[in-house]
Design a protein around this motif. Structure first.
Motif, short mmCIF file in Angstrom:
data_model
loop_
_atom_site.label_atom_id
_atom_site.label_comp_id
_atom_site.label_asym_id
_atom_site.label_seq_id
_atom_site.Cartn_x
_atom_site.Cartn_y
_atom_site.Cartn_z
N LEU A 191 -11.28 18.61 -64.26
CA LEU A 191 -11.01 18.53 -62.83
C LEU A 191 -9.52 18.70 -62.53
O LEU A 191 -9.14 19.39 -61.58
N THR A 192 -8.69 18.08 -63.35
CA THR A 192 -7.24 18.23 -63.17
C THR A 192 -6.83 19.69 -63.34
O THR A 192 -6.01 20.21 -62.57
N GLU A 193 -7.43 20.37 -64.29
CA GLU A 193 -7.09 21.78 -64.50
C GLU A 193 -7.50 22.63 -63.31
O GLU A 193 -6.79 23.58 -62.94
N ILE A 194 -8.62 22.29 -62.67
CA ILE A 194 -9.01 23.04 -61.47
C ILE A 194 -7.94 22.89 -60.39
O ILE A 194 -7.53 23.87 -59.76
N LEU B 137 -4.73 22.13 -60.79
CA LEU B 137 -3.48 22.78 -61.20
C LEU B 137 -3.61 24.30 -61.16
O LEU B 137 -2.60 24.99 -60.95
N SER B 138 -4.81 24.82 -61.36
CA SER B 138 -4.98 26.28 -61.28
C SER B 138 -4.69 26.80 -59.88
O SER B 138 -4.36 27.97 -59.70
N HIS B 139 -4.79 25.92 -58.89
CA HIS B 139 -4.51 26.31 -57.50
C HIS B 139 -3.07 26.03 -57.09
O HIS B 139 -2.62 26.54 -56.06
N THR B 140 -2.36 25.20 -57.84
CA THR B 140 -1.03 24.77 -57.40
C THR B 140 0.12 25.25 -58.27
O THR B 140 1.24 25.39 -57.77
N ARG B 141 -0.13 25.49 -59.55
CA ARG B 141 1.02 25.69 -60.46
C ARG B 141 1.83 26.94 -60.15
O ARG B 141 3.03 27.00 -60.46
N ASP B 142 1.22 27.92 -59.52
CA ASP B 142 1.96 29.15 -59.19
C ASP B 142 2.32 29.24 -57.72
O ASP B 142 2.77 30.29 -57.25
#
Length: 327
Positions: free
Chosen positions: A84-87, A89-94
């Motif tokens: 869930l955390t990776e989901i 971060l996949s939307h925020t890290r870039d």
């Protein structure tokens, strides 16, 4: 009043947008805590959570937090939490315009420091730390725990969560300022005491000044804003309503903000009598809005009775102008 910390320079990213050098400056206004949808069988609905993230980031907020009490963090396995955390971060890290606040609730200092480091390495912009509370650790142990996690993530900023009702933990402004003096990456305090206003004001007026965000579903939001709160961290099913209230309270239309908050207050003050109750209510709101399929909460949980379900439907009717169907 703008503090020296908030006057820091901004940098231009490769995407061409401006981003504060201190990511905590993105935790302003409404910073929703993300809920976790489950299937009717109790499995994590990862597709539904992806929709939750997309919805929240599409409301114009500049940060979101996961996992918190509203996320039922205490009912997630390590693998579920990681995925869930990776989901998120996949939307925020870039994206330079939004920040992911990843929460750490581990009781053991060693585990908390490790999780915080790993979260930063994965792309978290800030760490939200809930201090340990099982078996009533001493004040000295609490301070040591907070300092250890701050050191582990330095210079990444931290939000320190103070939720005495849920945890029984006792913190005060003097201790928080003492820690912040030695660890300037302690940038924000999430104040969930009742009422939160006095501590928010005390933190803002001290040296070093500490910014605060208000939690607890925004029950005391107008007072918190008057006393200097820079943001609020409610659950996420009503994000648009909170954004509208915040904008009115902080842009010269304060009375209109108070009026809108007054309309919301009978609902959130009732639901916040029990943390599990507001989790269940917010999930049903999200289902009614078409965000995901099931309002299931993992047991032990609060089961809404017929009148509480009708209360959710009354809210959706009253605030229909702010809460479009998302299906």
């Amino acid at each position: 009043m703008t503090t020296q910390r908030e006057a820091e320079m901004v940098t231009t990213t490769e995407l061409g947008a401006e981003r504060p050098t201190d990511a905590s400056l993105l935790v302003r206004g409404v910073s929703p805590v993300l809920e976790v949808p489950f299937t009717a069988d109790g499995d994590v609905d990862y597709h539904g959570f992806d929709r939750v993230v997309r919805y929240v980031l599409g409301t114009g907020v500049t940060s979101a937090m996961f996992p918190g009490f509203a996320s039922e963090f205490h009912k997630l396995s390590e693998d579920e939490r990681r995925r869930l955390t990776e989901i998120l971060l996949s939307h925020t890290r870039d994206r330079p315009d939004v920040a992911a606040v990843v929460a750490v609730q581990d009781h053991a200092t060693q585990l908390a420091a490790r999780r915080a480091r790993e979260s930063v390495e994965a792309g978290a912009d800030l760490i939200n730390l809930l201090p340990p509370h099982f078996l009533s650790p001493s004040r000295g142990s609490l301070e040591q725990h907070v300092r250890a996690v701050l050191t582990a993530i330095d210079p990444v900023p931290m939000v320190l969560q103070y939720a005495p009702t849920e945890t029984g933990t006792s913190l005060d402004a003097d201790l928080l300022r003492l820690i912040a003096t030695d660890h300037p990456n302690l940038r924000l305090v999430k104040v969930e005491s009742s009422p939160p206003g006095p501590l928010i004001a005390e933190l803002a007026q001290g040296t070093p000044a500490l910014a605060a965000v208000e939690g607890y579903a925004g029950v005391q939001l107008p007072d918190a804003v008057r006393r200097g709160a820079v943001g609020t961290q409610p659950g996420c099913s009503l994000t648009e309503v909170y954004v509208e209230i915040w904008q009115r309270l902080t842009t010269g239309d304060g009375e209109a903000g108070v009026d809108l908050h007054r309309r919301l207050l009978p609902y959130i003050s009732y639901w916040m009598l029990d943390t599990e109750r507001i989790i269940a209510a917010e999930k049903l709101i999200s289902v009614r809005r078409g965000l995901f399929a099931s309002p299931y909460c993992r047991e032990p949980a609060h089961r809404l009775d017929a009148e509480e379900v009708r209360m959710v439907d009354r809210l959706l009717a009253e605030f229909a102008d702010f809460l479009p169907h998302l299906g």
